[in-house]
Design an enzyme around this catalytic site. Structure first.
Site, PDB file in Angstrom:
ATOM      1  CE1 TYR A 133     -31.838  33.151  48.384  1.00  0.00           C
ATOM      2  CE2 TYR A 133     -30.811  34.838  47.040  1.00  0.00           C
ATOM      3  CZ  TYR A 133     -31.508  34.471  48.171  1.00  0.00           C
ATOM      4  OH  TYR A 133     -31.868  35.423  49.096  1.00  0.00           O
ATOM      5  CB  SER A 161     -40.134  39.459  49.989  1.00  0.00           C
ATOM      6  OG  SER A 161     -41.344  39.120  49.351  1.00  0.00           O
ATOM      7  N   PRO A 162     -39.403  42.970  48.826  1.00  0.00           N
ATOM      8  CG  PRO A 162     -38.179  44.366  47.410  1.00  0.00           C
ATOM      9  CD  PRO A 162     -38.222  42.957  47.954  1.00  0.00           C
ATOM     10  CG  LEU A 163     -41.716  44.616  44.606  1.00  0.00           C
ATOM     11  CD1 LEU A 163     -41.577  44.185  43.148  1.00  0.00           C
ATOM     12  CD2 LEU A 163     -42.049  46.098  44.700  1.00  0.00           C
ATOM     13  N   GLY A 164     -43.891  42.685  48.588  1.00  0.00           N
ATOM     14  CA  GLY A 164     -44.949  41.908  49.225  1.00  0.00           C
ATOM     15  C   GLY A 164     -46.227  42.709  49.378  1.00  0.00           C
ATOM     16  CG  HIS A 201     -29.642  33.176  53.960  1.00  0.00           C
ATOM     17  ND1 HIS A 201     -29.515  32.532  52.747  1.00  0.00           N
ATOM     18  CD2 HIS A 201     -30.789  33.877  53.866  1.00  0.00           C
ATOM     19  CE1 HIS A 201     -30.543  32.833  51.971  1.00  0.00           C
ATOM     20  NE2 HIS A 201     -31.325  33.652  52.627  1.00  0.00           N
TER      21      HIS A 201
END
Length: 294
Positions: free
Chosen positions: A53, A208-211, A128
């Protein structure tokens, strides 16, 4: 803040995905540190990072160092914070992502991550992404060696199939504690992996849970975000943000789920953290279960 469990460790039901604080379009360090502190103030005790990151090629570990500085500079108790980091991916600096899953690389990467985080042993270290050029058992075997050496306390895997979860579980046993796959209102392909993780007692950390609700940090400021979905309608009825509804929906999917929404502003993670206190009713869940944002 409600809580969930990862390998016997109690963590907040909503974590912080720290990636947006270090990649392209990242905030300045003052705001980045303030974002981590806002998460801690809200009761967040799980922070998700990775050695890859970063933005430029010469700053490997930028996010891990940032998280370490933020924790060290926080005025309160951080002893209960679980920092989960990952190894096995790289960023050459041209915007692309690479994958390197050789045991030699993973072991060196974990040792370097521990040094950057300033810990004797990493609380949770996740592979990863599977490297198609390296047998999966060899990459997972490196995690086994890291566990045996005491470099890491628990292991996780990310971006995996159900077959890979089963094979890793056979190799790592109780040392395997988490699976981190993409899962969101818009992307539900990992439903089988979620069910298997629940059955095996593994935490499932959607990335990316808010995709479908918010732009991903990987999309950049011009990325698309849906509007007018069932998530937005339920949010309007509840008087909360669509992001909170999305996270509450994820938490209702399984007791194994611990979403780690990204944030680059204090207000964003403060809002996301409030989702842990939100309970959706059966009618709302049914509506959301059948809603796929465009």
């Amino acid at each position: 803040m409600r809580h969930r469990t990862i390998a016997g460790t109690t963590v907040s039901a909503v974590g912080l995905g720290a990636m947006p604080l270090s990649i392209e379009h990242r905030p300045d360090e003052r705001r980045a540190i303030a974002t981590v502190h806002a998460a801690l103030d809200a009761g967040v005790t799980l922070i998700d990072t990775a050695d890859s990151y970063h933005w430029h090629a010469d700053e490997v570990g930028h996010n891990e160092l940032l998280v370490a500085r933020a924790l060290a500079g926080y005025g309160g108790d951080t002893s209960g914070v679980l920092v989960a980091t990952k190894g096995g991916r790289g960023r050459p600096g041209d915007g692309s992502w690479t994958v390197t899953g050789t045991p030699e690389h993973l072991k060196r990467a974990a040792e370097a991550s521990a040094e950057r985080l300033g810990v004797d042993a990493i609380g949770l270290y996740q592979l990863h992404k599977p490297d198609p050029a390296v047998p999966w058992a060899e990459s997972v075997g490196a995690l086994r060696e890291l566990l045996d050496a005491g470099t890491i306390r628990a292991a996780g895997i990310s971006n995996v199939t159900t077959a890979q979860i089963r094979q890793a579980h056979a190799i790592l046993g109780d040392g395997l504690v988490s699976v981190q796959n993409q899962y969101s209102p818009a992307v539900r392909d990992s439903e089988p992996q979620l069910r298997l993780s629940t059955d095996l007692g593994l935490a499932f950390l959607p990335w990316s849970p808010l995709g479908g609700i918010s732009r991903s940090s990987l999309d950049g400021p011009s990325g698309p975000a849906s509007v007018g979905t069932a998530f937005h309608r339920v949010a309007a009825e509840r008087g909360v943000s669509p992001q909170q509804i999305a996270l509450a929906w994820l938490l209702a999917r399984s007791p194994a789920v611990v979403p780690v929404p990204g944030a680059s502003r204090p207000a964003s993670i403060a809002d996301s953290a409030r989702a842990a206190e939100l309970t959706l009713n059966e009618a709302e869940l049914t509506q959301l279960d059948h809603a796929l944002p465009s």
